[in-house]
Structure formats: structure tokens, C-alpha cells
Design a protein around this motif. Structure first.
Motif, PDB file in Angstrom:
ATOM      1  N   GLN A 194      -3.441  13.650  15.569  1.00 49.73           N
ATOM      2  CA  GLN A 194      -3.326  13.518  17.010  1.00 49.73           C
ATOM      3  C   GLN A 194      -2.193  12.578  17.430  1.00 49.73           C
ATOM      4  O   GLN A 194      -1.935  12.415  18.620  1.00 49.73           O
ATOM      5  CB  GLN A 194      -4.648  13.034  17.593  1.00 49.73           C
ATOM      6  N   SER A 195      -1.495  11.998  16.467  1.00 52.25           N
ATOM      7  CA  SER A 195      -0.433  11.043  16.791  1.00 52.25           C
ATOM      8  C   SER A 195       0.819  11.765  17.296  1.00 52.25           C
ATOM      9  O   SER A 195       1.052  12.936  17.006  1.00 52.25           O
ATOM     10  CB  SER A 195      -0.073  10.203  15.561  1.00 52.25           C
ATOM     11  N   GLU A 196       1.624  11.021  18.049  1.00 47.64           N
ATOM     12  CA  GLU A 196       2.882  11.556  18.570  1.00 47.64           C
ATOM     13  C   GLU A 196       3.852  11.887  17.432  1.00 47.64           C
ATOM     14  O   GLU A 196       4.576  12.882  17.484  1.00 47.64           O
ATOM     15  CB  GLU A 196       3.520  10.554  19.531  1.00 47.64           C
ATOM     16  N   GLU A 197       3.859  11.060  16.401  1.00 42.60           N
ATOM     17  CA  GLU A 197       4.757  11.279  15.268  1.00 42.60           C
ATOM     18  C   GLU A 197       4.456  12.600  14.554  1.00 42.60           C
ATOM     19  O   GLU A 197       5.361  13.355  14.211  1.00 42.60           O
ATOM     20  CB  GLU A 197       4.640  10.114  14.285  1.00 42.60           C
ATOM     21  N   PHE A 198       3.177  12.890  14.348  1.00 47.88           N
ATOM     22  CA  PHE A 198       2.797  14.147  13.713  1.00 47.88           C
ATOM     23  C   PHE A 198       3.126  15.323  14.624  1.00 47.88           C
ATOM     24  O   PHE A 198       3.575  16.379  14.163  1.00 47.88           O
ATOM     25  CB  PHE A 198       1.305  14.137  13.357  1.00 47.88           C
ATOM     26  N   LEU A 246       6.725  16.070  14.225  1.00 46.90           N
ATOM     27  CA  LEU A 246       6.946  16.778  12.962  1.00 46.90           C
ATOM     28  C   LEU A 246       6.587  18.255  13.110  1.00 46.90           C
ATOM     29  O   LEU A 246       7.340  19.138  12.701  1.00 46.90           O
ATOM     30  CB  LEU A 246       6.116  16.139  11.846  1.00 46.90           C
ATOM     31  N   ARG A 247       5.474  18.528  13.727  1.00 49.42           N
ATOM     32  CA  ARG A 247       5.030  19.910  13.933  1.00 49.42           C
ATOM     33  C   ARG A 247       5.997  20.670  14.846  1.00 49.42           C
ATOM     34  O   ARG A 247       6.362  21.806  14.578  1.00 49.42           O
ATOM     35  CB  ARG A 247       3.616  19.909  14.518  1.00 49.42           C
ATOM     36  N   ARG A 248       6.463  20.016  15.930  1.00 47.23           N
ATOM     37  CA  ARG A 248       7.425  20.652  16.833  1.00 47.23           C
ATOM     38  C   ARG A 248       8.743  20.943  16.119  1.00 47.23           C
ATOM     39  O   ARG A 248       9.353  21.995  16.323  1.00 47.23           O
ATOM     40  CB  ARG A 248       7.681  19.769  18.056  1.00 47.23           C
ATOM     41  N   ARG A 294      15.270  16.923   7.966  1.00 47.63           N
ATOM     42  CA  ARG A 294      14.503  16.581   9.158  1.00 47.63           C
ATOM     43  C   ARG A 294      13.000  16.495   8.956  1.00 47.63           C
ATOM     44  O   ARG A 294      12.346  15.677   9.587  1.00 47.63           O
ATOM     45  CB  ARG A 294      14.811  17.599  10.254  1.00 47.63           C
ATOM     46  N   LEU A 295      12.443  17.349   8.112  1.00 49.44           N
ATOM     47  CA  LEU A 295      10.986  17.392   7.982  1.00 49.44           C
ATOM     48  C   LEU A 295      10.465  16.443   6.903  1.00 49.44           C
ATOM     49  O   LEU A 295       9.499  15.709   7.132  1.00 49.44           O
ATOM     50  CB  LEU A 295      10.524  18.817   7.690  1.00 49.44           C
ATOM     51  N   ALA A 327       7.090   9.553   5.582  1.00 50.33           N
ATOM     52  CA  ALA A 327       6.714   8.326   6.303  1.00 50.33           C
ATOM     53  C   ALA A 327       5.241   8.366   6.700  1.00 50.33           C
ATOM     54  O   ALA A 327       4.517   7.378   6.541  1.00 50.33           O
ATOM     55  CB  ALA A 327       7.605   8.155   7.531  1.00 50.33           C
ATOM     56  N   ILE A 328       4.797   9.502   7.193  1.00 48.48           N
ATOM     57  CA  ILE A 328       3.388   9.652   7.570  1.00 48.48           C
ATOM     58  C   ILE A 328       2.505   9.507   6.335  1.00 48.48           C
ATOM     59  O   ILE A 328       1.496   8.803   6.351  1.00 48.48           O
ATOM     60  CB  ILE A 328       3.154  11.011   8.268  1.00 48.48           C
TER      61      ILE A 328
END
Length: 122
Positions: A30-34, A37-39, A106-107, A113-114
């Protein structure tokens, strides 16, 4: 087949990585960082997938319904169908190469990091 190597260590002595809990997985998801990554993945993979499927269907439709065009000789015994068929292979390898570059640049850094933070228990 047998080996004399010892099994890899497990448990606390294996290192500093810990197994994340279900709650941690949910929080990361639910984090913005994830979400970023998904976007980043979807903005690359979905349009390219649609483009390739369209290109493939065009080839199939031309093969079925435009036999005269596909049979047009370009030089020697090489016709349009043969060139477009080779183009299918070329674009497949090009897309695979392009995706591997995109993922590495990019991915993968974002995912690593996550993963590192999750294994560290943050």
C-alpha cells in the motif's frame, strides 16, 4: 547424487535478513514507493504488449485475407510474408532486450530497495 557440501545456514545465524510478516507485506503493497514501482512496470509493459499483439494479429490477418499482397516478391524468392514473419522474430527479441534494459535501469533498483528494507525489518 550426493554432495559433501554442508547445507546453507538457516535461522538467526544465517544473517541479518528476517522474514517479513503478512502485515509488513500489506503495508509495503500500500506504500507510495510500491505504487510507483507498479506504475513504472505497467506503463512500459502494457502498451508494448498491446502493440505487439496488434502487430501479430495484423500479420495473421494479412496472411489469411491478403494473400496477393503477402505473396508479392520483393527480391528473388523473398516475399512480403517472409519479411514480415522475420519481423515477428526480430520484434520479439527487440522487446525482450528493451524490457531487460528497462527493468535493470528503472525497476530492479526500486524493487531491491523495497526488498532490503523489508528484510531489515523496517
Amino acid at each position: 547424487m550426493t554432495t559433501e557440501a554442508a547445507p546453507p545456514p538457516s535461522g538467526p545465524e544465517a544473517g541479518t535478513a528476517t522474514t517479513p510478516t503478512a502485515e509488513q507485506f500489506t503495508a509495503v503493497q500500500q506504500s507510495e514507493e510500491f505504487g510507483e514501482l507498479r506504475r513504472s512496470y505497467r506503463s512500459f509493459a502494457f502498451p508494448l504488449t498491446i502493440a505487439f499483439i496488434s502487430w501479430y494479429l495484423l500479420y495473421v490477418l494479412l496472411s489469411n485475407y491478403a494473400g496477393g499482397f503477402m505473396g508479392t516478391r520483393l527480391f528473388g524468392n523473398v516475399n512480403v510474408a517472409f519479411v514480415l514473419g522475420l519481423g515477428q522474430f526480430a520484434t520479439t527479441f527487440l522487446i525482450a532486450w528493451w524490457y531487460s534494459r528497462h527493468a535493470a535501469e528503472r525497476l530492479d533498483p526500486k524493487a531491491e530497495a523495497i526488498k532490503s528494507r523489508m528484510e531489515a525489518g523496517e
